[in-house]
Every structure is written in C-alpha cells, then in structure tokens.
Design a protein around this motif. Sequence first.
Motif, PDB file in Angstrom:
ATOM      1  N   TYR A 289       0.823  -1.209   0.000  1.00 51.03           N
ATOM      2  CA  TYR A 289       0.000   0.000   0.000  1.00 51.03           C
ATOM      3  C   TYR A 289       0.859   1.261   0.000  1.00 51.03           C
TER       4      TYR A 289
ATOM      5  N   PRO B  87      -8.256  -5.996  -8.646  1.00 48.04           N
ATOM      6  CA  PRO B  87      -7.652  -5.345  -7.482  1.00 48.04           C
ATOM      7  C   PRO B  87      -6.541  -4.358  -7.842  1.00 48.04           C
TER       8      PRO B  87
ATOM      9  N   PHE C 140      -7.352  -0.720  -5.932  1.00 50.48           N
ATOM     10  CA  PHE C 140      -6.556  -0.154  -4.845  1.00 50.48           C
ATOM     11  C   PHE C 140      -5.980   1.231  -5.177  1.00 50.48           C
TER      12      PHE C 140
ATOM     13  N   ALA D 255      -8.764   3.712  -4.968  1.00 52.46           N
ATOM     14  CA  ALA D 255      -9.146   3.941  -3.571  1.00 52.46           C
ATOM     15  C   ALA D 255      -8.157   4.871  -2.888  1.00 52.46           C
ATOM     16  N   GLN D 256      -6.858   4.680  -3.165  1.00 52.73           N
ATOM     17  CA  GLN D 256      -5.834   5.460  -2.467  1.00 52.73           C
ATOM     18  C   GLN D 256      -5.678   6.882  -2.993  1.00 52.73           C
TER      19      GLN D 256
ATOM     20  N   THR E 215      -6.147   1.919   3.870  1.00 49.93           N
ATOM     21  CA  THR E 215      -6.398   0.899   2.856  1.00 49.93           C
ATOM     22  C   THR E 215      -5.911  -0.466   3.336  1.00 49.93           C
TER      23      THR E 215
ATOM     24  N   SER F 133      -8.089  -3.998   4.395  1.00 45.19           N
ATOM     25  CA  SER F 133      -7.855  -5.299   3.755  1.00 45.19           C
ATOM     26  C   SER F 133      -8.072  -6.450   4.722  1.00 45.19           C
TER      27      SER F 133
ATOM     28  N   SER G 192     -13.479   3.425   8.414  1.00 43.56           N
ATOM     29  CA  SER G 192     -13.465   4.410   7.331  1.00 43.56           C
ATOM     30  C   SER G 192     -13.953   5.775   7.815  1.00 43.56           C
TER      31      SER G 192
ATOM     32  N   ALA H 218     -13.831   3.581   0.400  1.00 37.96           N
ATOM     33  CA  ALA H 218     -13.572   2.323   1.095  1.00 37.96           C
ATOM     34  C   ALA H 218     -14.300   1.168   0.411  1.00 37.96           C
TER      35      ALA H 218
ATOM     36  N   VAL I  80     -12.094  -0.883  -1.771  1.00 36.05           N
ATOM     37  CA  VAL I  80     -11.292  -1.894  -1.069  1.00 36.05           C
ATOM     38  C   VAL I  80     -12.134  -3.132  -0.796  1.00 36.05           C
TER      39      VAL I  80
ATOM     40  N   CYS J 218     -11.421  -6.966  -2.000  1.00 37.28           N
ATOM     41  CA  CYS J 218     -11.404  -8.133  -1.115  1.00 37.28           C
ATOM     42  C   CYS J 218     -12.333  -9.229  -1.633  1.00 37.28           C
TER      43      CYS J 218
END
Length: 299
Positions: free
Chosen positions: A27, A84, A88, A91-92, A100, A104, A143, A159, A162, A166
């Motif tokens: 991450y 994924p 990710f 999301a970041q 993050t 996970s 979150s 979030a 993420v 998953c």
Amino acid sequence: MQTAPDRPETKDYFYLIALALIWGTSYILIKKGLDIFTPLQVATLRLGISALALSPLAYVHLRKITWRQVPLLIVIGITGTALPSFLFPYAQVHLSSSLTGMLSALNPLCTFLVAWLFFASRDAGRRQLAGVLLGLLGAVGLSWAAPGDAGQTTQFAYAGFVFLACLCYATSSNLVAEYFRGLSSLTITVCSFFIVGFPALIWALTAGAVPVTVTAAAGNEGWWALACVAALALVSTVLASIIFFKMVQRTGAVFSSTVSYIIPLVALLWGLLDGEGFAALQIPAIVLILTGVALSRGK
C-alpha cells in the motif's frame, strides 16, 4: 475429486508472516507510485511488469494447462490480479495507505462469504453471520473515523473500492482451492497473470504514455515512482501470488486468508513512518473487524 486441505504446518505460518510483510508494504508502494502516475497507469504498469517478468516461463507453463481450464484461469487472473490492481490505486486517491491496508482485513470475511455462498454447503450458524455483520460494522467505523483531507463521506465511499477488491481476492482464492489443487502454483500464477497482464503492458507503453510520464517528472522522482511500482509488481504481485496460491493448495482458502490479520499492522506502521495520521477511534473499529473474522471462522 479434490482432496481435503492439509493441516497448517510450521512452514505455513512462516509463509503467512512473509506474505503479510510483503502485502502490508504494497500500500505504501502504491502511494509512492501515485506521486507521479495516475491510478490507471499504476494498475497497468503493475500488471504489465508482472506479465513481462513471467513471460520467459509462459511458453512452458501454458502447455501444462488444458483448454477447459483456460476460462477459469482467466477469471482467476481478473479477480485475483487485474481488478484489485485497479481498485486499490483508485481507492488510495482519497484514502491513506494505512487505512487501505487496515481495510484489507476484510479479506477473510469476504473469503468466508464467497465460500459459503458459492463453494460450500450453506450451514453457517448465527455465530458466523454475526461475525460478518461485526466485521462490516467495523469497516464502516474504520473508514468514518480515519483522519484525512477528503472528508468522511468521500473516504467512506472510496472504502467500497477496497471491499470490492477483497471480494475479488476471495473469489480467486476459492477458485484455486476448489479447482486447481493439483496444478503447480507457479503454473497458476504464470498463466493467469500472463493472460491479463500482457495487454495491460501494451496499453501502458503506448496509449498510457508511461515513458512520457517518467521522463517528464522532475529529477529522479519519475524513476523512483517507477521503481516502487516495479517492486509492487515483482514482489507484491508475482512472488507473493506464487507463495499464496501454494499455501491455498496446501491449507485451503480460509487459513490462507488469515494473512489479513497481520497486513493491517504492517500497513499501519508504514503509514505512520510516512507521516500519516491515526485516530484513536480506529482502534475499536479494527478490533471489531478482527473479532468478526474470528467469529466467522468458528464452528
């Protein structure tokens, strides 16, 4: 007919710790890559470099699979790597690397849900279902309480990326455990990554204009960002996937997913070292998630 998973041995726990250190670091590597590249570039570079690294092995290992296995390997490549890799970085853009990584920890819950819904008899009791609800509640609290400039509503929304990642990982690991226990983990990695990664590499070097982005960056920042994404591809993606698929074959998807117990701690430590904030309210939230994971695994 598939054989039952073996009981975890000492070396499986070493694999688990090694994976947590590798994936917990991924991450912060994504964060450093995003300093120069767009989320789309980070994702396609990660996929493309992975495919390039495995290309010398592709001819040998592609010959070991049958045409009937190709559709499932494509699904494993898409769910375990491709999606994924995009989710990710996006999301970041609005979440810290530590948040993050902590989110996970939902991966074992997602693995249980997917296994229960699609791969096993539906015999979950109230304890397991309560664990799922507790884990999801903890994720919402984590979150919402996390410090950041994006605002609580935005962080809560991102979030969800993420959580989707998953679910993707859960689908991939359950497919490997159910249908590919007899196939080499290296073969699974090479075939699934090469199928989804090579087109991404072509896009990154042409339409994605990655070389232009690197050379346009001031000083060595572009090359440093590229090195971080390369490490993300070669170590956090290729090497870690070989180890993970091997562990899934040996011990099953549920035990293997417990790597997510340790990943949040590693990601949090990297985030704190990089100056990211941490709120006291996040502690009970992560405890809720881990409690939910423990309950969902119980019989």
